[in-house]
Design an enzyme around this catalytic site. Structure first.
Site, short mmCIF file in Angstrom:
data_model
loop_
_atom_site.label_atom_id
_atom_site.label_comp_id
_atom_site.label_asym_id
_atom_site.label_seq_id
_atom_site.Cartn_x
_atom_site.Cartn_y
_atom_site.Cartn_z
N LYS A 1 3.08 10.25 8.50
CA LYS A 1 2.70 9.74 9.83
C LYS A 1 3.53 10.33 10.98
CE LYS A 1 0.73 5.60 7.81
NZ LYS A 1 -0.67 5.32 8.07
N ASP B 1 9.49 3.87 0.19
CA ASP B 1 8.35 4.41 0.92
C ASP B 1 8.49 4.02 2.39
OD1 ASP B 1 5.96 5.17 1.98
OD2 ASP B 1 4.69 4.19 0.48
N TYR C 1 0.85 -1.20 0.00
CA TYR C 1 0.00 0.00 0.00
C TYR C 1 0.88 1.25 0.00
CZ TYR C 1 -3.69 3.24 1.52
OH TYR C 1 -4.59 4.27 1.61
N1 PMP Z 1 2.66 4.65 2.08
C1 PMP Z 1 2.53 3.72 3.02
C2 PMP Z 1 3.56 2.64 3.14
C3 PMP Z 1 1.44 3.74 3.89
O1 PMP Z 1 1.29 2.79 4.80
C4 PMP Z 1 0.49 4.79 3.77
C5 PMP Z 1 -0.71 4.91 4.68
N2 PMP Z 1 -0.95 3.92 5.55
C6 PMP Z 1 0.68 5.74 2.77
C7 PMP Z 1 1.78 5.65 1.95
C8 PMP Z 1 -0.30 6.85 2.59
O2 PMP Z 1 -0.22 7.76 3.66
P1 PMP Z 1 -1.46 8.66 4.06
O3 PMP Z 1 -2.51 7.78 4.64
O4 PMP Z 1 -0.90 9.65 5.03
O5 PMP Z 1 -1.93 9.33 2.81
#
Ligand code: PMP
Length: 390
Positions: free
Chosen positions: A250, A223, A139
């Site tokens: 986050k 990421d 994700y």
């Molecule tokens: N990348 C990863 C690995 C994530 O786990 C998430 C959200 N859980 C995101 C991107 C997207 O972040 P956001 O929910 O702040 O848009």
């Protein structure tokens, strides 16, 4: 009718299915949070749970972390957002550059989704290529290039610029490089993808991937929106990886909306507005002083010692769960469980006083005490035993 139920009835009138974040959906409807304090949350019906969700891993210091609150208030007293930059963004940028020394330039936004979206754009701008290679089931937020290929509302044309390989599949990745190598702008990887099982990537695979990426003239985008909490320099530091771009979110916002992209000076220069035809990166609330100040305070308290203690807490819980006979994955403060029925398990844990991610993700916070750690282990074991033998 309970307050949680009453709120849901009202929510359905104005929010589709009563829901705003699909990621929080748990049938029939999630309870409503009334208040958080440290490691605990009380819902609208007065039920108290230990928070092992921590807003999907974002709240590294739990709820209402005083240094972040104070920093945010202090910033707010001077104004919450300006049509001018503030010194706060420099401070957070300096902090991140120190933690990830090979990435000396940073830009801020308001979510991980935005960070990934912009990192992809930067990779395309820097290489003059279109294709993104990513891994299935990982994700990366909700932008077009990274959602499942069968997601509703996705333009068909996206298939022409995104290819996917199964997580950790060297052979398939190699084949994709053979076929598309010269067109690949960036390879996007989460080194421990939560949705794909929260299993740390194999170091040999990661080393080979870096090599394949660079010899194809493509950029490696790591990421670390979730995994940054794993090490002082993010999970990539454990792999001794030289990413070209890294996305964060986050934890770096100290409880406020945040995202960031870090990159090498050369790659990030495509966003330098002094240069002709540079990549425009706006965002009315990007790098707002409240988020920057709260994030700085959160990271200042998340030093090597705090990280090591937190990771050790995770190891202890994992060990205990495994000794009790159930499968779990993850590393450090992030743990995934694999119950047969996720919804049933989530509710059983909730009713026993443990808030999990809806995919049975456990994310610990530094404010948890040793007693809390004990409690999490015991309660999860009880829930597990009841759901499997009860
Ligand atoms: N990348 C990863 C690995 C994530 O786990 C998430 C959200 N859980 C995101 C991107 C997207 O972040 P956001 O929910 O702040 O848009």
């Amino acid at each position: 009718m309970s307050r949680n139920k009453r709120l849901f009835e009202r929510a359905k009138q104005v929010l589709p299915g009563g829901n705003t974040r699909t990621t929080l959906f748990v049938p029939p409807a999630a309870p409503y949070a009334a208040r958080g304090d440290g490691a605990y949350i009380i819902d609208e019906d007065g039920h108290q749970v230990i928070d092992c969700n921590n807003n999907y891993t974002a709240l590294i210091h739990g709820h209402r972390f005083v240094p972040s609150l104070e920093a945010a208030y202090h910033a707010m007293e001077h104004g919450t957002a300006f049509g001018l930059p503030t010194g706060f963004e420099i401070e957070l940028g300096e902090m991140l550059a120190k933690r990830l020394p090979h990435l000396d330039q940073w830009r801020f936004c308001n979510s991980g989704t935005e960070a990934v979206m912009q990192a992809i754009r930067i990779a395309r701008a820097a290489t003059g290529r279109d294709m993104i290679l990513r891994f299935e089931g990982s994700y990366h937020g909700t932008s077009d290039a990274v959602v499942d290929s069968n997601a509703p509302g996705l333009p068909k044309a996206i298939e022409q610029s995104v290819v996917t390989a199964p997580v950790g599949d060297f052979r398939r990745t190699q084949e994709l490089f053979k076929e598309f190598g010269g067109q690949v702008a960036g390879v996007l990887i989460d080194l421990m993808p939560n949705r794909a099982g929260l299993r740390p990537s194999d170091p040999t695979f990661v080393r080979d991937l870096q090599e394949m990426t660079h010899s194809a003239g493509a950029l490696l985008i790591v990421d670390e929106v979730i995994t940054f909490r794993s090490e002082y320099g993010g999970l990539q530091s454990r792999y001794d990886l030289q990413s070209d771009l890294t996305t964060l979110g986050k934890v770096i916002g100290g409880g406020f909306p945040a995202g960031a992209v870090g990159g090498t000076a050369e790659v990030m220069s495509v966003t330098d507005p002094h240069l002709p035809n540079s990549l425009a990166w706006g965002g009315t609330f990007s790098a707002n002083p409240v988020t920057m100040a709260a994030g700085r305070a959160a990271l200042a308290a998340f030093d090597r010692k705090a990280i090591s203690r937190l990771n050790n807490m995770g190891d202890r819980i994992r060990e205990r769960l495994r000794a009790a006979g159930f499968e779990c994955s993850g590393s450090g403060s992030l743990i995934r469980l694999f119950p047969d029925d996720l919804t049933e398990f989530w509710w059983a844990a909730y009713n026993k006083g443990v808030l999990l991610g809806t995919n049975a993700l456990v994310a610990l916070s530094t404010v948890m005490s040793d007693t809390d750690v004990e409690l999490i282990g015991s309660r999860l074991i009880e829930v597990w035993n009841e759901s499997h033998h009860g």
